[in-house]
Write a protein that holds these residues in place. Structure first.
Motif, PDB file in Angstrom:
ATOM      1  N   ILE A 256       0.851  -1.188   0.000  1.00 41.93           N
ATOM      2  CA  ILE A 256       0.000   0.000   0.000  1.00 41.93           C
ATOM      3  C   ILE A 256       0.888   1.241   0.000  1.00 41.93           C
ATOM      4  CG2 ILE A 256      -1.831   1.255   1.183  1.00 41.93           C
ATOM      5  CD1 ILE A 256      -2.692  -1.340   2.473  1.00 41.93           C
ATOM      6  N   PRO A 257       0.768   2.111  -0.997  1.00 42.59           N
ATOM      7  CA  PRO A 257       1.625   3.300  -1.082  1.00 42.59           C
ATOM      8  C   PRO A 257       1.264   4.345  -0.034  1.00 42.59           C
ATOM      9  CG  PRO A 257      -0.021   3.356  -2.805  1.00 42.59           C
ATOM     10  CD  PRO A 257      -0.161   2.018  -2.135  1.00 42.59           C
ATOM     11  N   LYS A 258       2.156   5.268   0.167  1.00 44.97           N
ATOM     12  CA  LYS A 258       1.921   6.323   1.170  1.00 44.97           C
ATOM     13  C   LYS A 258       0.790   7.253   0.753  1.00 44.97           C
ATOM     14  CE  LYS A 258       5.546   9.370  -0.730  1.00 44.97           C
ATOM     15  NZ  LYS A 258       6.804  10.082  -0.422  1.00 44.97           N
ATOM     16  N   GLN A 259       0.485   7.287  -0.547  1.00 50.81           N
ATOM     17  CA  GLN A 259      -0.568   8.172  -1.049  1.00 50.81           C
ATOM     18  C   GLN A 259      -1.977   7.678  -0.687  1.00 50.81           C
ATOM     19  OE1 GLN A 259       2.040   7.140  -2.767  1.00 50.81           O
ATOM     20  NE2 GLN A 259       2.984   8.842  -3.888  1.00 50.81           N
ATOM     21  N   THR A 260      -2.103   6.399  -0.327  1.00 55.79           N
ATOM     22  CA  THR A 260      -3.422   5.847  -0.003  1.00 55.79           C
ATOM     23  C   THR A 260      -3.882   6.434   1.324  1.00 55.79           C
ATOM     24  OG1 THR A 260      -2.881   3.799  -1.163  1.00 55.79           O
ATOM     25  CG2 THR A 260      -4.774   3.758   0.319  1.00 55.79           C
ATOM     26  N   ALA A 261      -4.805   7.381   1.256  1.00 50.05           N
ATOM     27  CA  ALA A 261      -5.201   8.159   2.435  1.00 50.05           C
ATOM     28  C   ALA A 261      -6.343   7.525   3.216  1.00 50.05           C
ATOM     29  CB  ALA A 261      -5.597   9.567   2.003  1.00 50.05           C
ATOM     30  N   THR A 262      -7.208   6.758   2.533  1.00 45.02           N
ATOM     31  CA  THR A 262      -8.401   6.225   3.193  1.00 45.02           C
ATOM     32  C   THR A 262      -8.468   4.704   3.037  1.00 45.02           C
ATOM     33  OG1 THR A 262      -9.605   8.278   2.733  1.00 45.02           O
ATOM     34  CG2 THR A 262     -10.913   6.347   3.332  1.00 45.02           C
ATOM     35  N   ILE A 263      -8.547   4.015   4.163  1.00 43.74           N
ATOM     36  CA  ILE A 263      -8.706   2.561   4.179  1.00 43.74           C
ATOM     37  C   ILE A 263      -9.890   2.238   5.081  1.00 43.74           C
ATOM     38  CG2 ILE A 263      -7.630   0.331   4.667  1.00 43.74           C
ATOM     39  CD1 ILE A 263      -4.904   1.700   4.429  1.00 43.74           C
ATOM     40  N   ASP A 264     -10.923   1.645   4.524  1.00 43.83           N
ATOM     41  CA  ASP A 264     -12.090   1.311   5.327  1.00 43.83           C
ATOM     42  C   ASP A 264     -11.713   0.260   6.376  1.00 43.83           C
ATOM     43  OD1 ASP A 264     -15.293   1.561   5.264  1.00 43.83           O
ATOM     44  OD2 ASP A 264     -14.727  -0.494   5.769  1.00 43.83           O
ATOM     45  N   LYS A 265     -12.299   0.374   7.531  1.00 44.77           N
ATOM     46  CA  LYS A 265     -11.958  -0.521   8.642  1.00 44.77           C
ATOM     47  C   LYS A 265     -12.206  -1.986   8.300  1.00 44.77           C
ATOM     48  CE  LYS A 265     -12.491  -0.987  13.638  1.00 44.77           C
ATOM     49  NZ  LYS A 265     -13.120  -0.447  14.861  1.00 44.77           N
ATOM     50  N   SER A 266     -13.183  -2.249   7.411  1.00 40.43           N
ATOM     51  CA  SER A 266     -13.520  -3.633   7.049  1.00 40.43           C
ATOM     52  C   SER A 266     -12.824  -4.109   5.781  1.00 40.43           C
ATOM     53  CB  SER A 266     -15.034  -3.775   6.875  1.00 40.43           C
ATOM     54  OG  SER A 266     -15.468  -3.080   5.709  1.00 40.43           O
ATOM     55  N   ALA A 267     -11.875  -3.328   5.272  1.00 42.37           N
ATOM     56  CA  ALA A 267     -11.225  -3.677   3.997  1.00 42.37           C
ATOM     57  C   ALA A 267     -10.583  -5.061   4.033  1.00 42.37           C
ATOM     58  CB  ALA A 267     -10.178  -2.624   3.644  1.00 42.37           C
ATOM     59  N   PHE A 268     -10.006  -5.423   5.197  1.00 38.78           N
ATOM     60  CA  PHE A 268      -9.350  -6.729   5.362  1.00 38.78           C
ATOM     61  C   PHE A 268      -9.974  -7.446   6.561  1.00 38.78           C
ATOM     62  CE2 PHE A 268      -6.145  -3.362   4.420  1.00 38.78           C
ATOM     63  CZ  PHE A 268      -6.096  -3.556   3.048  1.00 38.78           C
ATOM     64  N   LEU A 269     -11.279  -7.513   6.561  1.00 41.12           N
ATOM     65  CA  LEU A 269     -12.037  -8.011   7.710  1.00 41.12           C
ATOM     66  C   LEU A 269     -11.594  -9.412   8.134  1.00 41.12           C
ATOM     67  CD1 LEU A 269     -14.414  -7.241   9.597  1.00 41.12           C
ATOM     68  CD2 LEU A 269     -15.920  -8.460   8.007  1.00 41.12           C
ATOM     69  N   GLN A 270     -11.278  -9.551   9.409  1.00 38.26           N
ATOM     70  CA  GLN A 270     -10.893 -10.821  10.038  1.00 38.26           C
ATOM     71  C   GLN A 270      -9.667 -11.462   9.377  1.00 38.26           C
ATOM     72  OE1 GLN A 270     -14.491 -13.194  10.096  1.00 38.26           O
ATOM     73  NE2 GLN A 270     -15.349 -12.023  11.795  1.00 38.26           N
ATOM     74  N   MET A 271      -8.751 -10.613   8.881  1.00 39.24           N
ATOM     75  CA  MET A 271      -7.521 -11.117   8.254  1.00 39.24           C
ATOM     76  C   MET A 271      -6.275 -10.665   9.018  1.00 39.24           C
ATOM     77  SD  MET A 271      -8.508 -10.550   4.221  1.00 39.24           S
ATOM     78  CE  MET A 271      -7.029 -11.348   3.590  1.00 39.24           C
ATOM     79  N   GLU A 272      -6.448 -10.265  10.268  1.00 42.27           N
ATOM     80  CA  GLU A 272      -5.350  -9.716  11.058  1.00 42.27           C
ATOM     81  C   GLU A 272      -4.180 -10.694  11.193  1.00 42.27           C
ATOM     82  OE1 GLU A 272      -9.171  -7.774  12.415  1.00 42.27           O
ATOM     83  OE2 GLU A 272      -8.496  -9.814  11.990  1.00 42.27           O
ATOM     84  N   LYS A 273      -4.476 -11.972  11.302  1.00 42.27           N
ATOM     85  CA  LYS A 273      -3.418 -12.968  11.492  1.00 42.27           C
ATOM     86  C   LYS A 273      -2.829 -13.464  10.168  1.00 42.27           C
ATOM     87  CE  LYS A 273      -5.307 -14.674  15.863  1.00 42.27           C
ATOM     88  NZ  LYS A 273      -5.812 -15.868  16.605  1.00 42.27           N
ATOM     89  N   GLN A 274      -3.482 -13.109   9.072  1.00 44.82           N
ATOM     90  CA  GLN A 274      -3.090 -13.637   7.757  1.00 44.82           C
ATOM     91  C   GLN A 274      -2.264 -12.661   6.944  1.00 44.82           C
ATOM     92  OE1 GLN A 274      -6.361 -15.169   5.331  1.00 44.82           O
ATOM     93  NE2 GLN A 274      -5.440 -14.297   3.500  1.00 44.82           N
ATOM     94  N   ILE A 275      -2.656 -11.418   6.967  1.00 41.99           N
ATOM     95  CA  ILE A 275      -2.136 -10.462   5.994  1.00 41.99           C
ATOM     96  C   ILE A 275      -1.040  -9.571   6.592  1.00 41.99           C
ATOM     97  CG2 ILE A 275      -3.744  -8.562   6.436  1.00 41.99           C
ATOM     98  CD1 ILE A 275      -4.102  -8.319   3.385  1.00 41.99           C
ATOM     99  N   THR A 276      -0.044  -9.275   5.766  1.00 40.30           N
ATOM    100  CA  THR A 276       0.995  -8.309   6.120  1.00 40.30           C
ATOM    101  C   THR A 276       0.858  -7.093   5.218  1.00 40.30           C
ATOM    102  OG1 THR A 276       2.556 -10.022   6.839  1.00 40.30           O
ATOM    103  CG2 THR A 276       3.478  -7.875   6.255  1.00 40.30           C
ATOM    104  N   ILE A 277       0.788  -5.928   5.836  1.00 39.51           N
ATOM    105  CA  ILE A 277       0.690  -4.681   5.082  1.00 39.51           C
ATOM    106  C   ILE A 277       2.100  -4.125   4.879  1.00 39.51           C
ATOM    107  CG2 ILE A 277      -0.140  -2.293   5.142  1.00 39.51           C
ATOM    108  CD1 ILE A 277      -2.594  -3.320   6.687  1.00 39.51           C
ATOM    109  N   VAL A 278       2.492  -3.969   3.639  1.00 38.46           N
ATOM    110  CA  VAL A 278       3.808  -3.443   3.284  1.00 38.46           C
ATOM    111  C   VAL A 278       3.629  -1.988   2.856  1.00 38.46           C
ATOM    112  CG1 VAL A 278       5.860  -3.731   1.852  1.00 38.46           C
ATOM    113  CG2 VAL A 278       4.519  -5.741   2.527  1.00 38.46           C
TER     114      VAL A 278
END
Length: 300
Positions: A256-278
């Motif tokens: 996800i680039p630094k320009q991405t200003a808005t991320i909905d709270k449910s964008a990666f719903l229930q994926m906290e243990k799975q996904i890595t945000i770079v």
């Protein structure tokens, strides 16, 4: 005299029966369909169907008024099997045929211009829908979760249909990938700048996807349920990530680039243990990851 009187009485009786029968069918038509006045004088919007017939041909007029639209949710949850939409209809509104589990075919008139959001959503048996020559607008999730394998756009110049995916005529926008399309080897055209909500919803076979530079939004549920998708790299142009955009997918790493200003709270719903945000340090994505307890990898 008596014979003439009998003849006259019989004639009157026949007329009364004919009138009565005609009135019955007229009233039956009215009772089968619920409608309201349209925005233009002499027009009507069909709002509901209460008849017993499974194969339905919609009336051109109701009480003398042209039926010009199928209203929101008009046939929702109906058990109709086939529908022929009448010739004056120019719009099919939101959810018009949603959840019609038995619906197999729909015939649309040439003058139809717009298909509303989720018009045929969850019509699991739907296999046949013709594309009218005048159709200009296909809204979100129109054909989501249907059994349609192909659509014929040969009479329509406003859209392109390739390998189960619907585009606008210059292929800058993706409208929808049919539920029955095989996207295991799909490559996004370089011309694409807009991707509609729900566009690839549920396509577990989708293994990779290039989001082109110029795409500004990752809309709602774009990749919801895409189990085969393991990695996503967003270009600098993406400013927004919508609700459920990548939820319930196979994505393990998203850039996800630094320009991405808005991320909905449910964008990666229930994926906290799975996904890595770079993402770069101090970016909105880094703050999102920290706040919502996602793993984060900081890059320059």
């Amino acid at each position: 005299m008596l014979k003439n009187a009998i003849k006259v009485a019989c004639f009157v009786l026949v007329v009364l029966i004919a009138v009565g029968t005609g009135s019955y069918f007229y009233l039956k038509d009215v009772w089968d369909f619920d409608f309201v006045d349209g925005t233009e004088k002499g027009t009507a919007v069909l709002m509901g169907y209460y008849g017993d017939a499974k194969n339905v041909k919609l009336p051109d007029r109701l009480r003398g008024k042209k039926v010009v639209s199928i209203g929101e949710g008009a046939f929702k949850d109906s058990d109709v099997v086939s529908v022929e939409v009448s010739k004056y209809v120019t719009t099919v509104e939101k959810n018009a045929f949603r959840d019609c589990k038995s619906l197999k075919s729909v015939k649309l008139p040439d003058g139809l211009r717009s298909l509303g959001e989720s018009a045929f959503l969850n019509c699991a048996s739907l296999e046949e829908v013709n594309i009218p020559s005048d159709l200009e607008k296909i809204n979100d999730a129109v054909f989501l979760n249907t059994a349609i394998k192909s659509l014929d756009f040969s009479k329509n110049e406003n859209f392109i249909f390739e390998n189960g995916v619907i585009y606008n005529k210059d292929m800058t926008k993706i409208y929808h990938a049919l539920s029955t399309a095989d996207l295991s080897s799909y490559a996004c055209p370089a011309s694409v700048k807009t991707i509609s909500p729900y566009a690839f919803n549920g396509h577990e076979e989708l293994k990779s996807f290039t989001i082109n530079d110029g795409v500004k939004r990752l809309e709602s549920a774009t990749f919801l349920g895409c189990k085969g998708l393991k990695e996503l790299k967003l270009p600098d142009s993406v400013l927004y990530i919508g609700p459920l955009a990548v939820s319930n997918s196979g994505v393990q790493k998203i850039y996800i680039p630094k320009q991405t200003a808005t991320i909905d709270k449910s964008a990666f719903l229930q994926m906290e243990k799975q996904i890595t945000i770079v993402t770069p340090a101090n970016s909105p994505a880094a703050k999102f990851a920290q706040t919502n307890k996602f793993k984060v990898e900081i890059v320059k």
